[in-house]
Write a protein that holds these residues in place. Structure first.
Motif, PDB file in Angstrom:
ATOM      1  N   THR A  91       0.862  -1.186   0.000  1.00  0.00           N
ATOM      2  CA  THR A  91       0.000   0.000   0.000  1.00  0.00           C
ATOM      3  C   THR A  91       0.892   1.228   0.000  1.00  0.00           C
ATOM      4  OG1 THR A  91      -1.712  -1.173   1.219  1.00  0.00           O
ATOM      5  CG2 THR A  91      -1.835   1.223   1.206  1.00  0.00           C
ATOM      6  N   VAL A  92       0.625   2.136  -0.916  1.00  0.00           N
ATOM      7  CA  VAL A  92       1.417   3.362  -1.018  1.00  0.00           C
ATOM      8  C   VAL A  92       1.094   4.232   0.190  1.00  0.00           C
ATOM      9  CG1 VAL A  92       1.951   5.383  -2.412  1.00  0.00           C
ATOM     10  CG2 VAL A  92       1.434   3.196  -3.517  1.00  0.00           C
ATOM     11  N   THR A  93       2.117   4.620   0.906  1.00  0.00           N
ATOM     12  CA  THR A  93       1.906   5.360   2.154  1.00  0.00           C
ATOM     13  C   THR A  93       2.432   6.785   2.115  1.00  0.00           C
ATOM     14  OG1 THR A  93       3.996   4.459   2.984  1.00  0.00           O
ATOM     15  CG2 THR A  93       1.979   3.252   3.528  1.00  0.00           C
ATOM     16  N   LYS A 120      -1.412   7.390  -3.379  1.00  0.00           N
ATOM     17  CA  LYS A 120      -1.325   7.258  -1.924  1.00  0.00           C
ATOM     18  C   LYS A 120      -2.574   6.578  -1.363  1.00  0.00           C
ATOM     19  CE  LYS A 120      -0.281   9.832   2.286  1.00  0.00           C
ATOM     20  NZ  LYS A 120      -1.387   9.344   3.097  1.00  0.00           N
ATOM     21  N   THR A 151      -3.603   0.093  -2.876  1.00  0.00           N
ATOM     22  CA  THR A 151      -2.839  -1.141  -2.784  1.00  0.00           C
ATOM     23  C   THR A 151      -2.571  -1.685  -4.174  1.00  0.00           C
ATOM     24  OG1 THR A 151      -3.769  -1.672  -0.622  1.00  0.00           O
ATOM     25  CG2 THR A 151      -2.814  -3.499  -1.863  1.00  0.00           C
ATOM     26  N   ALA A 203       6.098   2.894   0.399  1.00  0.00           N
ATOM     27  CA  ALA A 203       5.022   1.910   0.491  1.00  0.00           C
ATOM     28  C   ALA A 203       5.306   0.952   1.642  1.00  0.00           C
ATOM     29  CB  ALA A 203       4.897   1.148  -0.817  1.00  0.00           C
TER      30      ALA A 203
END
Length: 887
Positions: free
Chosen positions: A500-502, A524, A527, A561
């Motif tokens: 998941t891009v965080t 952001k 997933t 991520a």
């Protein structure tokens, strides 16, 4: 008769430096002289009596050869008869060879005592005694003491000439000259050598090939070849014609041509460059060479020699016993050194016929030289082996100049420069090729390093020398433990995990030349599937992202991520509040899609979303908790609506109702569609339903349409049968269908619209007959579920029950809500004073006046007002008062 006797050459001269001396003598003999055959019968020496010359201390002859009688230059020995003086001696100039030949030789009697030394010859006529065949009658054999006298080296050369007689004219005897020699003769005819100058005893122990030293020679009359005086290495004197051998300038004699090759086996030997050994080369200098044999010879000292050359350069003579014969390549010299072929021009040979083979598969590989050959051509050839599996396999021969040696089995360092990504954790990383472990590959698994160089070990393995991006040496690792790539990103590593891009502060790259594909801010919270990754040499990891459709998104720094446990992505904190807006939506126990509950049970209930998962499938799944912290499961966010708690508002509504509308003839129920909070006065009081009793059939028809179980546009026949059911409304009353002729066909959608717009009694019967299958048990069960009680007829109802039905219709959606929002009753009761949409259903019967509906404020709510003998305006005021709080 006159007889010419020639004296032995060996007795005419001393071995001093005295000039050439010639000796001759004449003897008168009677006609009765006996002629005896001699080995020299064909020679002028055949008629000679002999006399010996004293050998001086300077002589080249061995001491054992000097025991002979000496002739003096002027006077005979003391014991000689004075009558012999009539035969005078004088020094003369030697006559020509022609003169010598004019005087015919006379036959001399063979001495009877062959074991005695030869005596000085005198003229027999002086004594008249011609019968003595062993010695002269006027001369005696010199004593032993006499033999030690030597000829004066400074005296004038003496020539012996024959004296004249009364009965023959005077003649000049041939003059013989001894010449000192420094050369040698190699015997070819050993049977032509004699132990004595008279050639009466054939030499023994001499074989062809033996080299003899020539002391001196003389040329005899009528002989084409000179007579030689020879000496063996042991000092034995021999005599023979020059034709009994071949002349040679030195002690090696005459060499015999010889071809072949040898190697030196005795490092202490010498290679003679001078026959006397005064100049030589040490044999040890050529131990690592195969020498070419040019000739062979037997030295004067009896040693057999080979004449040897190195690369066509003659070195000299090597004793045969110091060598071993071989072929041109020489003998195998054992060694064990590791090496590389220098380049593609390094030729490999299959043998010493120099047939070549391809070297391509051996370039940059470590080979083992197990031995060497020092070829006669001056070049060193190595016998090369490779390690194939566990076997050493012969490769071929290569020139030493075509290889480069290495310090060990690892081979030579080869520059590389590629990037190595560790793919296995089951290897050691070595600090040296003594196999000292530095670390394990497991500790650096997946990382990418720079392989600055490599070693192709003799074992067949390649070892890479690894460095990190700060120049720190990591160690040596087997190349099979890595993937090698030309780019610093390293090798693609399959990953197949979800992330998941965080972070939005990164770019996604389209390549490792750093071309931007898109910004992470656009992704952001989402997933993605990481099909693979790169552990870049710069220390960063880059994910290759793909969405649910397989579309590639680019390369993203792993720092932006977080890896998830599954497709659901990572837990993302929320805290917002939502309500469930759709029925029959599953609440999941987990992301293996095990169902926990249905949304139908909890619609219009406010939940707190403590967190959520942004699933790879594109959906967001909320983790629902109630106000007490109880967890209800995961639900798709599309089945929810963000909401805030309406508890405060409903509390205010409750106060309002308590204050103004607490009346036994009024039943009021208000419910927030956000969180299910309620306020009520007599909400559970039963009233005649009137036309609000049509809500169950309207709900059920729309539900089946939503579920595709009914076609809203299919037409059904209008018949009076719809009015004969136990739950049918009476004929007549409100509505327009009653004015239509039986037999006409109408769709469910049309009838549903008329039922909502006009509160059509016949329309409700039509829907109950066709849509609800004559109010079958399934329909009754569904309504019972909603109301929380057994429902089997619509005659009686409470305000709360109508609220529950409208809540379900709200969450269920569909065309029915649109039709309820556009009725002929919108200017009265609930909607009258409200500026917003109201989907409502009125009811009138015998003084009962009702209205219940959905008010579409920002946070919608349901209000249900049931009255008896109250009137429409009160309903409108109640609606307006509640709206002012809930809007």
């Amino acid at each position: 008769m006159k007889k010419l006797v020639l004296f032995s050459v060996g007795l005419l001269l001393t071995m001093s430096s005295t000039p050439l001396v010639t000796v001759a003598a004449t003897t008168n003999t009677s006609t009765a002289e006996t002629v005896v055959a001699s080995p020299l019968a064909a020679s002028p020496l055949a008629t000679s009596s002999t006399m010996t010359a004293d050998i001086s201390e300077d002589s080249d002859l061995a001491p054992e050869d000097t025991q002979t009688t000496t002739a003096t230059k002027e006077n005979p020995p003391a014991s000689e008869s004075s009558s012999s003086s009539s035969d005078s001696t004088s020094a003369t100039t030697p006559s020509s060879e022609a003169d010598a030949k004019d005087t015919p030789p006379t036959t001399a009697a063979e001495p009877s005592d062959t074991s005695a030394d030869f005596t000085t010859a005198t003229d027999p006529s002086d004594t008249g005694d011609t019968s003595n065949t062993g010695a002269s009658t006027t001369g005696t054999e010199p004593s032993a003491a006499d033999t030690t006298d030597s000829v004066d080296a400074s005296a004038t050369p003496t020539t012996l000439t024959p004296s004249s007689t009364s009965d023959s004219p005077a003649t000049t005897a041939p003059q013989l000259t001894w010449n000192e020699r420094q050369d040698y003769l190699t015997v070819t005819q050993a049977d032509q050598l004699w132990q004595d100058v008279a050639m009466t005893q054939v030499a023994t122990g001499i074989s062809a090939g033996t080299t003899l030293k020539i002391l001196r020679s003389t040329q005899l009359p009528d002989q084409a070849q000179p007579l030689l005086e020879l000496r063996t290495a042991k000092g034995q004197l021999l005599y023979g014609w020059e034709t009994c051998g071949k002349l040679a300038p030195d002690a090696f004699g005459t060499a015999t041509a010889q071809t072949g090759y040898l190697v030196i086996t005795n490092s202490s030997a010498h290679i003679l460059q001078q026959a006397d050994g005064s100049k030589f080369l040490p044999a040890k200098s050529y131990l690592n060479a195969t020498l070419t044999i040019k000739a062979q010879a037997r030295h004067y000292d009896g040693t057999d020699y080979y004449q040897v050359a190195n690369s066509h350069k003659i070195l000299g003579w090597l004793p045969k016993k110091a060598a071993k014969l071989t072929s041109a390549q020489g003998t195998f010299r054992e060694m064990r050194r590791y090496l590389h072929l220098k380049n593609s021009k390094s030729t490999l040979y299959t043998g010493f016929t120099f047939k070549t083979k391809s070297n391509q598969s051996y370039l940059n590989r470590t080979l083992l030289a197990k031995g060497a050959y020092y070829h006669a051509n001056g070049k060193k050839y190595l016998s090369l082996y490779e390690k194939r599996n566990t076997q050493e396999v012969w490769v071929g021969y290569a020139l030493e100049t075509a290889v480069s040696y290495s310090s060990g089995a690892q081979g030579n360092y080869l520059t590389d420069g590629r990037y190595a990504t560790i793919k296995s954790g089951n290897y050691s990383i070595w600090s040296s090729f003594n196999w000292t472990q530095k670390r394990t590959s497991k500790s650096v698994l997946g990382k990418t390093y720079r392989a600055r160089g490599r070693y192709r070990h003799y074992s067949g393995a390649t070892y890479l020398s690894l460095y990190d991006n700060k120049g720190v040496w990591i160690g040596y690792i087997n190349a099979t433990a890595v993937n090698l790539k030309n780019g610093p990103q390293g090798s693609w590593q399959a990953y197949n995990k979800y992330v998941t891009v965080t972070s939005k502060g990164y770019n996604l790259w389209s390549n490792f030349n750093w071309s931007v594909k898109q910004s992470a801010s656009q992704l952001k919270g989402k997933t993605y599937l990481v099909k693979g990754l790169y552990r870049h040499y710069n220390g960063a990891t880059y994910y290759s992202l793909h969405d649910k459709n397989g579309k590639w998104q680019g390369y993203l720094n792993a720092g932006a991520a977080k890896v998830a446990k599954g497709k659901q992505g990572i837990w993302q904190k929320s805290g917002q509040q939502v309500i469930l807006t759709k029925q029959n939506q599953p609440l999941w126990q987990n992301f293996s899609w095990q169902k926990k509950a249905s949304s139908t049970q909890y619609r219009s209930k406010l939940f707190t979303v403590k967190g959520y998962y942004q699933h790879y499938n594109g959906s967001r799944y909320l983790s629902l908790h109630d106000s007490n912290g109880k967890w209800y499961g995961y639900i798709n966010a599309s089945a929810t609506k963000k909401a805030a708690s309406s508890a405060a508002k409903l509390k205010e509504v409750q106060a309002l109702l308590n204050k103004k509308y607490k009346n036994a003839n009024i039943g009021i129920h208000v419910m927030s569609l956000t969180d299910g909070q309620t306020a009520q006065v007599n909400g559970s009081k039963t009233f005649m339903a009137a036309s609000t009793g049509k809500l169950p059939v309207l709900y059920y028809t729309q539900k089946l349409i939503n579920e595709k179980k009914l076609d809203p546009h299919k037409k059904y026949t209008y018949t009076d049968k719809i009015n004969t059911m136990s739950l049918s409304y009476m004929r007549g009353g409100a509505g327009i269908l009653q004015g239509k002729a039986y037999g006409n066909k109408y769709s469910l959608d049309t009838i549903m619209k008329w039922t909502c717009q006009y509160s059509d009694n016949q329309g409700a019967n039509f829907l109950g007959y066709y849509a609800a299958n004559k109010y079958d048990q399934k329909m009754k069960n569904e309504i019972s579920r909603i109301l929380g009680r057994k429902w089997d007829r619509f005659r009686y109802v409470t305000a709360k029950e109508n609220t529950l039905l409208l809540k379900e219709m709200y969450h269920n959606g569909g065309q029915v809500l649109n039709y309820l929002s556009h009725t002929t009753y919108d200017s009265q009761r609930l909607p009258k004073y409200l500026p917003v949409r109201v989907a409502h259903k009125i009811g009138d019967l015998y003084g009962y006046a009702h209205d219940c509906g959905i008010v579409y404020t920002k946070e919608p709510y349901v209000i249900s007002v049931m009255t008896n003998q109250i009137g429409y305006e009160t309903i409108s005021k109640i609606s307006k008062d509640v709206y002012e709080i809930m809007k």
